[in-house]
Write a protein that holds these residues in place. Structure first.
Motif, PDB file in Angstrom:
ATOM      1  N   THR A 207      32.514 -52.072 -27.590  1.00  0.00           N
ATOM      2  CA  THR A 207      33.754 -52.118 -28.704  1.00  0.00           C
ATOM      3  C   THR A 207      34.832 -51.840 -27.737  1.00  0.00           C
ATOM      4  O   THR A 207      36.138 -52.316 -28.264  1.00  0.00           O
ATOM      5  N   VAL A 208      34.801 -50.750 -27.085  1.00  0.00           N
ATOM      6  CA  VAL A 208      36.122 -50.108 -26.075  1.00  0.00           C
ATOM      7  C   VAL A 208      36.418 -51.583 -25.351  1.00  0.00           C
ATOM      8  O   VAL A 208      37.733 -51.911 -24.978  1.00  0.00           O
TER       9      VAL A 208
ATOM     10  N   GLY B 197      33.279 -45.167 -27.425  1.00  0.00           N
ATOM     11  CA  GLY B 197      32.405 -45.618 -28.424  1.00  0.00           C
ATOM     12  C   GLY B 197      31.620 -44.582 -28.799  1.00  0.00           C
ATOM     13  O   GLY B 197      31.760 -43.364 -28.876  1.00  0.00           O
ATOM     14  N   ALA B 198      30.364 -44.804 -29.708  1.00  0.00           N
ATOM     15  CA  ALA B 198      29.639 -43.885 -30.300  1.00  0.00           C
ATOM     16  C   ALA B 198      28.018 -44.711 -30.414  1.00  0.00           C
ATOM     17  O   ALA B 198      28.050 -45.800 -31.128  1.00  0.00           O
ATOM     18  N   GLY B 199      27.142 -43.959 -29.907  1.00  0.00           N
ATOM     19  CA  GLY B 199      25.730 -44.497 -29.977  1.00  0.00           C
ATOM     20  C   GLY B 199      25.191 -44.332 -31.591  1.00  0.00           C
ATOM     21  O   GLY B 199      24.823 -44.994 -32.013  1.00  0.00           O
TER      22      GLY B 199
ATOM     23  N   VAL C 247      37.664 -42.566 -31.421  1.00  0.00           N
ATOM     24  CA  VAL C 247      36.287 -43.009 -31.373  1.00  0.00           C
ATOM     25  C   VAL C 247      36.277 -44.355 -32.215  1.00  0.00           C
ATOM     26  O   VAL C 247      36.864 -44.665 -33.327  1.00  0.00           O
ATOM     27  N   LEU C 248      35.631 -45.525 -31.682  1.00  0.00           N
ATOM     28  CA  LEU C 248      35.423 -46.839 -32.209  1.00  0.00           C
ATOM     29  C   LEU C 248      34.060 -47.020 -32.559  1.00  0.00           C
ATOM     30  O   LEU C 248      33.059 -46.772 -31.644  1.00  0.00           O
ATOM     31  N   ALA C 249      34.035 -47.296 -33.879  1.00  0.00           N
ATOM     32  CA  ALA C 249      32.381 -47.418 -34.198  1.00  0.00           C
ATOM     33  C   ALA C 249      32.182 -48.259 -35.250  1.00  0.00           C
ATOM     34  O   ALA C 249      32.849 -48.175 -36.464  1.00  0.00           O
ATOM     35  N   ASP C 250      31.258 -49.170 -35.304  1.00  0.00           N
ATOM     36  CA  ASP C 250      30.932 -50.124 -36.455  1.00  0.00           C
ATOM     37  C   ASP C 250      30.095 -49.136 -37.466  1.00  0.00           C
ATOM     38  O   ASP C 250      29.446 -48.081 -36.920  1.00  0.00           O
ATOM     39  N   HIS C 251      29.926 -49.794 -38.505  1.00  0.00           N
ATOM     40  CA  HIS C 251      29.241 -48.803 -39.789  1.00  0.00           C
ATOM     41  C   HIS C 251      27.863 -48.580 -39.354  1.00  0.00           C
ATOM     42  O   HIS C 251      27.422 -47.494 -40.060  1.00  0.00           O
TER      43      HIS C 251
ATOM     44  N   VAL D 263      27.406 -35.714 -27.381  1.00  0.00           N
ATOM     45  CA  VAL D 263      28.304 -35.547 -26.386  1.00  0.00           C
ATOM     46  C   VAL D 263      29.303 -34.500 -27.147  1.00  0.00           C
ATOM     47  O   VAL D 263      30.347 -34.007 -26.033  1.00  0.00           O
ATOM     48  N   CYS D 264      29.442 -34.373 -28.354  1.00  0.00           N
ATOM     49  CA  CYS D 264      30.639 -33.636 -28.914  1.00  0.00           C
ATOM     50  C   CYS D 264      30.339 -33.293 -30.186  1.00  0.00           C
ATOM     51  O   CYS D 264      29.501 -34.248 -30.897  1.00  0.00           O
TER      52      CYS D 264
END
Length: 255
Positions: free
Chosen positions: A103-104, A171-173, A203-207, A218-219
């Motif tokens: 996404t990034v 992003g976010a896993g 943070v960029l993340a889909d639903h 990570v945080c």
């Protein structure tokens, strides 16, 4: 309601909440406990869930995440909208960090700001930014992860300690109440250091990432400043409000 429809509903509930109880199924779909258990048995046989005492969870900790190029093709329209919105937040003369998220990568493609300095450990993102005359690129060194096309390791995190930037696009896993998770410790350690080097974490993340635990944290959520998603599940909106995380929804199926 047919069993297949209930099973789809159960999976959607799990994606948003991370866990479901037999009682939840009974209340959501107005069925008996025996029917709810049969649904869970069938989903378990198809390896779509892991049954727990009194309910089920998604098997995210045991599943292999798709390779980078495969992930880039999944949910492409939603990710592209998220990326375009994120790119609007990059202004002239910003200094930015970008992680290896697909996404990034869409955000990198959409950046139009001039005279910015970008630091990344992603080979593909560095290549995209190299075509933009208004961007100066610093590529972090380290060990090459050939499958997912990023650099990691002690050399990568050590080099990161030399930088301080305005903004970090990550992003976010997976996102849970405990924080943001990645599949691998190698990637996660680099992202964790990137968070420390940025004044603002975006943070960029889909639903589908909400309620999805993975291996490496990570945080915590209170380290996030801004969240951009295609859609934020209702149960997460008060959580973000409480933590004072500014959130933006790009919507589904529209620009």
């Amino acid at each position: 309601m047919y069993q297949e429809e209930r099973m789809l509903g159960i999976l959607q509930y799990l994606r948003e909440h991370g866990r479901i109880r037999v009682q939840d199924i009974c209340e959501q779909f107005n069925v008996s406990r025996d029917t709810a258990r049969r649904d869970l048995v069938k989903l378990s046989e198809q390896k779509l869930i892991i049954r727990t005492r009194g309910g089920a969870v998604l098997p995210t900790l045991n599943q292999e995440i798709e390779s980078y190029k495969e992930r880039l093709d999944l949910k492409g329209e939603s990710k592209e909208r998220i990326g375009r919105e994120a790119a609007k937040w990059i202004q002239d003369y910003d200094t930015i960090l970008l992680d290896t998220s697909t996404t990034v990568q869409y955000a990198a493609q959409a950046i139009t700001a001039q005279n910015i300095v970008a630091v990344t450990n992603s080979i593909d993102i560095a290549d995209i930014l190299s075509a933009k005359p208004g961007v100066k690129i610093h590529v972090l060194g380290g060990i090459l992860h050939a499958r997912d096309r990023y650099l990691y390791g002690s050399e990568t995190t050590r080099k990161l300690q030399e930088y301080k930037v305005n903004k970090f696009l990550m992003g976010a896993g997976g996102i849970t109440d405990e924080g943001i998770f990645f599949k691998s410790e190698e990637d996660g350690q680099v992202v964790r250091e990137m968070i420390h080097r940025a004044e603002q974490v975006i943070v960029l993340a889909d639903h589908t990432k909400f309620g999805k635990p993975l291996f490496y944290k990570v945080c915590s959520l209170d380290q996030v400043d801004f969240l951009i998603a295609d859609r934020i599940p209702e149960r997460w909106k008060p959580v973000l409000d409480r933590l004072e995380i500014e959130a933006l929804e790009t919507g589904e199926g529209r620009d």
